[in-house]
Design a protein around this motif. Structure first.
Motif, short mmCIF file in Angstrom:
data_model
loop_
_atom_site.label_atom_id
_atom_site.label_comp_id
_atom_site.label_asym_id
_atom_site.label_seq_id
_atom_site.Cartn_x
_atom_site.Cartn_y
_atom_site.Cartn_z
N THR A 144 0.83 -1.21 0.00
CA THR A 144 0.00 0.00 0.00
C THR A 144 0.86 1.25 0.00
OG1 THR A 144 -1.76 -1.16 1.18
CG2 THR A 144 -1.83 1.24 1.22
N ILE A 145 1.96 1.21 0.74
CA ILE A 145 2.89 2.34 0.73
C ILE A 145 3.43 2.57 -0.68
CG2 ILE A 145 5.22 3.02 1.45
CD1 ILE A 145 4.52 1.82 4.22
N ALA A 146 3.78 1.48 -1.37
CA ALA A 146 4.24 1.61 -2.76
C ALA A 146 3.18 2.23 -3.64
CB ALA A 146 4.64 0.23 -3.30
N LEU A 147 1.91 1.88 -3.40
CA LEU A 147 0.81 2.44 -4.18
C LEU A 147 0.64 3.93 -3.91
CD1 LEU A 147 -1.71 1.88 -5.99
CD2 LEU A 147 -2.98 1.53 -3.87
N LEU A 148 0.67 4.33 -2.64
CA LEU A 148 0.51 5.74 -2.30
C LEU A 148 1.68 6.57 -2.83
CD1 LEU A 148 -0.75 5.32 1.38
CD2 LEU A 148 -2.11 5.82 -0.66
N LYS A 149 2.87 6.00 -2.80
CA LYS A 149 4.03 6.70 -3.34
C LYS A 149 3.88 6.91 -4.86
CE LYS A 149 8.15 5.49 -1.87
NZ LYS A 149 9.31 4.65 -1.44
N PHE A 150 3.33 5.90 -5.53
CA PHE A 150 3.12 6.00 -6.98
C PHE A 150 2.19 7.14 -7.32
CE2 PHE A 150 0.22 4.78 -10.50
CZ PHE A 150 1.11 4.94 -11.56
N PHE A 151 1.04 7.20 -6.66
CA PHE A 151 0.08 8.26 -6.98
C PHE A 151 0.58 9.64 -6.53
CE2 PHE A 151 -2.97 4.74 -7.52
CZ PHE A 151 -3.45 5.10 -8.77
N SER A 152 1.28 9.70 -5.41
CA SER A 152 1.85 10.97 -4.97
C SER A 152 2.87 11.48 -5.98
CB SER A 152 2.50 10.82 -3.59
OG SER A 152 1.53 10.55 -2.61
N TRP A 153 3.69 10.56 -6.47
CA TRP A 153 4.67 10.93 -7.50
C TRP A 153 3.94 11.46 -8.74
CZ3 TRP A 153 5.21 9.62 -12.53
CH2 TRP A 153 6.38 10.04 -13.18
N GLY A 154 2.84 10.79 -9.12
CA GLY A 154 2.08 11.21 -10.28
C GLY A 154 1.55 12.63 -10.13
N PHE A 155 1.03 12.96 -8.94
CA PHE A 155 0.50 14.31 -8.72
C PHE A 155 1.62 15.35 -8.70
CE2 PHE A 155 -3.06 11.99 -6.45
CZ PHE A 155 -3.97 12.21 -7.47
N LEU A 156 2.77 14.99 -8.15
CA LEU A 156 3.85 15.96 -8.03
C LEU A 156 4.64 16.12 -9.32
CD1 LEU A 156 5.30 17.82 -6.00
CD2 LEU A 156 6.84 15.92 -5.49
N ASN A 157 4.81 15.03 -10.06
CA ASN A 157 5.69 15.05 -11.23
C ASN A 157 4.98 14.79 -12.56
OD1 ASN A 157 8.50 15.13 -9.85
ND2 ASN A 157 7.43 13.47 -8.80
N GLY A 158 3.74 14.37 -12.51
CA GLY A 158 3.09 13.90 -13.72
C GLY A 158 2.07 14.82 -14.33
N ASP A 159 2.07 16.11 -13.94
CA ASP A 159 1.08 17.03 -14.50
C ASP A 159 1.17 17.12 -16.02
OD1 ASP A 159 -0.02 17.53 -12.07
OD2 ASP A 159 0.78 19.56 -11.85
N HIS A 160 2.37 17.20 -16.54
CA HIS A 160 2.51 17.32 -17.99
C HIS A 160 2.07 16.04 -18.68
CE1 HIS A 160 6.19 15.21 -16.89
NE2 HIS A 160 6.35 14.89 -18.15
N LEU A 161 2.18 14.90 -17.99
CA LEU A 161 1.74 13.63 -18.56
C LEU A 161 0.22 13.57 -18.62
CD1 LEU A 161 4.25 11.20 -16.80
CD2 LEU A 161 4.39 12.19 -19.10
N VAL A 162 -0.46 14.21 -17.66
CA VAL A 162 -1.92 14.31 -17.71
C VAL A 162 -2.33 15.00 -19.00
CG1 VAL A 162 -3.97 15.28 -16.62
CG2 VAL A 162 -2.15 14.35 -15.20
N ASN A 163 -1.65 16.08 -19.33
CA ASN A 163 -1.95 16.81 -20.56
C ASN A 163 -1.65 15.96 -21.80
OD1 ASN A 163 -2.68 19.06 -19.05
ND2 ASN A 163 -0.62 19.91 -19.10
N ASN A 164 -0.62 15.12 -21.71
CA ASN A 164 -0.23 14.30 -22.86
C ASN A 164 -1.31 13.29 -23.24
OD1 ASN A 164 2.18 15.62 -23.07
ND2 ASN A 164 3.43 13.99 -22.19
#
Length: 352
Positions: A298-318
């Motif tokens: 679960t920690i690995a899962l939360l880290k994944f989504f947190s990383w996505g929110f912090l670093n993946g904004d441009h990927l959302v647009n992609n």
């Protein structure tokens, strides 16, 4: 609670980064649900594996399938384009948070008609999908499209067969704009469609179906419209303005909701007021257990989504979705910190 909305994502994550870190081994994160969200989670996963040994196995089985599987604890997270109710979350001991914003778009295959040429209204869509309007040159359609030479052809209607959050949002909109639709069909993940409609599973199935069927109409998530070069319609919104779907019109619907002011994530984003609002806007959500039976995973899962929110904004647009505003991301981080182990102890984790 009011101070929550003054927290920026960077500050929220700094709180997580200051927590004691837990060392975890490589994990395969298993998720299932929304086909609309699949491109986002997959592109996040591709980028994330460059910094982490963790991998993602995500199956786009439809929103109702994702909810069913996470309730049964068959997966690490479910994904749905419709928020679960607060009561249902409490009963099932789950939490949810949005990951992005998108919209449902009516699409057509009309020879000679380009994207944005055809105008439709909610009432007309309800009549087409209930087979009250069956011809493209129907007087009701022609009246708002005087510049188009509409064909005297039968309208081939293609719909989702599987349990779909896209269908739920689409029929929620139709129920709001058409009293007849609400009485006859209402809203749900699956609908007892008219017998003459062609039913297909999955968003990819809809793409294939609409492309190979002349004079067809269907509905699908915006990211597929752009990626697969489908022909979108202009749709009349609650303020009476015809407009095409866009990231800006989805964001306008979000602004018109209480997502920002009250973090009411279970509020539907369909048929919101405003001249620039796309009328079938929707959020897509992640659903995880409130109490973790496997804390390290679960920690690995939360880290994944947190990383996505912090670093993946441009990927959302992609992938042609709309990022969450900072205030909503801050609420998401706060929600993540409520996950506990079986003893009720909050999980300790960081992005490091």
């Amino acid at each position: 609670m009011k101070s929550l909305y003054r927290i920026t994502p960077a500050i929220g994550l700094s709180l997580l980064l200051s927590a004691p870190s837990v060392t975890t081994s490589a994990a395969t994160l298993n998720g299932a649900g929304s086909s609309a969200a699949a491109p986002l989670y997959n592109i996040w996963a591709q980028a994330y594996t460059k910094k982490s040994a963790d991998t993602l196995d995500y199956k786009p089985v439809g929103s109702s399938g994702g909810i069913k599987q996470i309730k049964a604890r068959e997966i690490d997270f479910g994904a749905s384009d419709v928020a679960m109710s607060t009561a249902d979350l409490k009963k099932e001991k789950l939490i949810q948070f949005p990951s992005a914003i998108s919209g449902v778009v009516p699409v057509v295959n009309l020879p000679g008609i380009k994207s944005g040429d055809l105008k439709l209204t909610g009432d007309i869509l309800a009549a087409i999908f209930s087979r009250k309007i069956t011809m493209w040159n129907d007087a009701t359609i022609a009246a708002i499209n005087p510049a188009i030479n509409l064909p005297a052809k039968n309208i081939e209607v293609i719909v989702r067969q599987d349990g779909s959050g896209t269908t739920y949002n689409y029929t929620d909109y139709l129920s709001k704009v058409s009293a007849d639709w609400k009485i006859a069909y209402s809203k749900n993940f699956t609908i007892a469609w008219h017998k003459d409609l062609t039913q297909i599973k999955g968003s990819s199935g809809i793409v294939a179906g609409i492309k190979k069927t002349p004079y067809a109409i269907s509905y699908i998530d915006y990211n597929y419209v752009l990626q697969d070069k489908l022909t979108a319609v202009q749709l009349k919104n609650r303020d009476g303005k015809f407009l095409p779907p866009s990231a800006e019109s989805f964001a306008a619907a979000l602004t018109a909701s209480q997502w920002k002011s009250k973090a009411s994530f279970d509020e539907m984003l369909t048929d919101k007021p405003g001249p620039n609002v796309w009328p079938i806007t929707m959020g897509t959500f992640v659903i995880v257990p409130q109490v973790s039976a496997t804390p390290e995973k679960t920690i690995a899962l939360l880290k994944f989504f947190s990383w996505g929110f912090l670093n993946g904004d441009h990927l959302v647009n992609n992938v042609d979705l709309v990022r969450l505003p900072d205030a909503i991301q801050a609420r998401v981080y706060k929600e993540m910190t409520t996950v506990t182990d079986k003893n009720g102890k909050p999980l300790q984790w960081s992005l490091q």
